[in-house]
Scaffold this motif. Structure first.
Motif, PDB file in Angstrom:
ATOM      1  N   SER A   1       0.818  -1.212   0.000  1.00 31.24           N
ATOM      2  CA  SER A   1       0.000   0.000   0.000  1.00 31.24           C
ATOM      3  C   SER A   1       0.853   1.265   0.000  1.00 31.24           C
ATOM      4  N   MET A   2       2.157   1.113  -0.176  1.00 32.57           N
ATOM      5  CA  MET A   2       3.063   2.270  -0.183  1.00 32.57           C
ATOM      6  C   MET A   2       3.467   2.587  -1.620  1.00 32.57           C
ATOM      7  N   ARG A   3       2.904   3.650  -2.179  1.00 26.65           N
ATOM      8  CA  ARG A   3       3.223   3.971  -3.565  1.00 26.65           C
ATOM      9  C   ARG A   3       4.661   4.436  -3.733  1.00 26.65           C
ATOM     10  N   GLY A   4       5.303   4.866  -2.644  1.00 29.26           N
ATOM     11  CA  GLY A   4       6.690   5.307  -2.704  1.00 29.26           C
ATOM     12  C   GLY A   4       7.691   4.212  -2.359  1.00 29.26           C
ATOM     13  N   LYS A   5       7.220   2.969  -2.263  1.00 32.65           N
ATOM     14  CA  LYS A   5       8.118   1.856  -1.924  1.00 32.65           C
ATOM     15  C   LYS A   5       9.245   1.785  -2.942  1.00 32.65           C
ATOM     16  N   LYS A   6      10.457   1.634  -2.445  1.00 38.05           N
ATOM     17  CA  LYS A   6      11.621   1.547  -3.320  1.00 38.05           C
ATOM     18  C   LYS A   6      11.777   0.122  -3.828  1.00 38.05           C
ATOM     19  N   LEU A   7      11.778  -0.017  -5.148  1.00 34.00           N
ATOM     20  CA  LEU A   7      11.978  -1.310  -5.787  1.00 34.00           C
ATOM     21  C   LEU A   7      13.412  -1.371  -6.293  1.00 34.00           C
ATOM     22  N   ARG A   8      14.056  -2.498  -6.050  1.00 33.96           N
ATOM     23  CA  ARG A   8      15.439  -2.690  -6.482  1.00 33.96           C
ATOM     24  C   ARG A   8      15.502  -3.888  -7.420  1.00 33.96           C
ATOM     25  N   PRO A   9      16.570  -3.988  -8.218  1.00 30.78           N
ATOM     26  CA  PRO A   9      16.694  -5.156  -9.103  1.00 30.78           C
ATOM     27  C   PRO A   9      16.480  -6.455  -8.349  1.00 30.78           C
ATOM     28  N   GLY A  10      15.678  -7.327  -8.941  1.00 31.21           N
ATOM     29  CA  GLY A  10      15.319  -8.606  -8.326  1.00 31.21           C
ATOM     30  C   GLY A  10      13.924  -8.611  -7.735  1.00 31.21           C
ATOM     31  N   ASP A  11      13.373  -7.431  -7.433  1.00 30.67           N
ATOM     32  CA  ASP A  11      12.016  -7.353  -6.899  1.00 30.67           C
ATOM     33  C   ASP A  11      11.006  -7.721  -7.983  1.00 30.67           C
ATOM     34  N   GLN A  12       9.880  -8.292  -7.559  1.00 32.11           N
ATOM     35  CA  GLN A  12       8.805  -8.645  -8.482  1.00 32.11           C
ATOM     36  C   GLN A  12       7.547  -7.880  -8.127  1.00 32.11           C
ATOM     37  N   VAL A  13       6.856  -7.428  -9.163  1.00 26.24           N
ATOM     38  CA  VAL A  13       5.616  -6.679  -8.995  1.00 26.24           C
ATOM     39  C   VAL A  13       4.515  -7.428  -9.738  1.00 26.24           C
ATOM     40  N   GLU A  14       3.372  -7.615  -9.064  1.00 27.47           N
ATOM     41  CA  GLU A  14       2.215  -8.278  -9.668  1.00 27.47           C
ATOM     42  C   GLU A  14       1.041  -7.315  -9.687  1.00 27.47           C
ATOM     43  N   ALA A  15       0.367  -7.258 -10.818  1.00 26.04           N
ATOM     44  CA  ALA A  15      -0.842  -6.433 -10.946  1.00 26.04           C
ATOM     45  C   ALA A  15      -1.569  -6.847 -12.220  1.00 26.04           C
ATOM     46  N   GLY A  16      -2.865  -6.808 -12.166  1.00 23.74           N
ATOM     47  CA  GLY A  16      -3.661  -7.111 -13.352  1.00 23.74           C
ATOM     48  C   GLY A  16      -3.390  -8.473 -13.953  1.00 23.74           C
TER      49      GLY A  16
END
Length: 70
Positions: free
Chosen positions: A46-61
């Motif tokens: 729920s944090m739109r400012g979350k820092k994503l770094r290489p290796g992180d995965q994002v799921e949506a839609g």
């Protein structure tokens, strides 16, 4: 799974959503995150400012993206 390459050390989640084409504007990105429609590394985020770094995965839609270093 698709890969999205970044040139910096990290990218904020809302900027990532725009870069990946999931949102056209920051407002749309914010709304998706606040509605619980986005997962980071398998957990709802729920944090739109979350820092994503290489290796992180994002799921949506129903899709998954991995952050990679360019």
């Amino acid at each position: 799974m698709e890969t999205v390459a970044i040139q910096t050390e990290y990218i904020k989640l809302d900027s990532f959503l725009k870069l990946a084409g999931l949102a056209d504007t920051g407002g749309q990105a914010k709304a998706a995150v606040q509605a619980g429609l986005v997962k980071v590394n398998g957990e709802a985020c729920s944090m739109r400012g979350k820092k994503l770094r290489p290796g992180d995965q994002v799921e949506a839609g129903g899709k998954t993206w991995q952050v990679a270093r360019r």
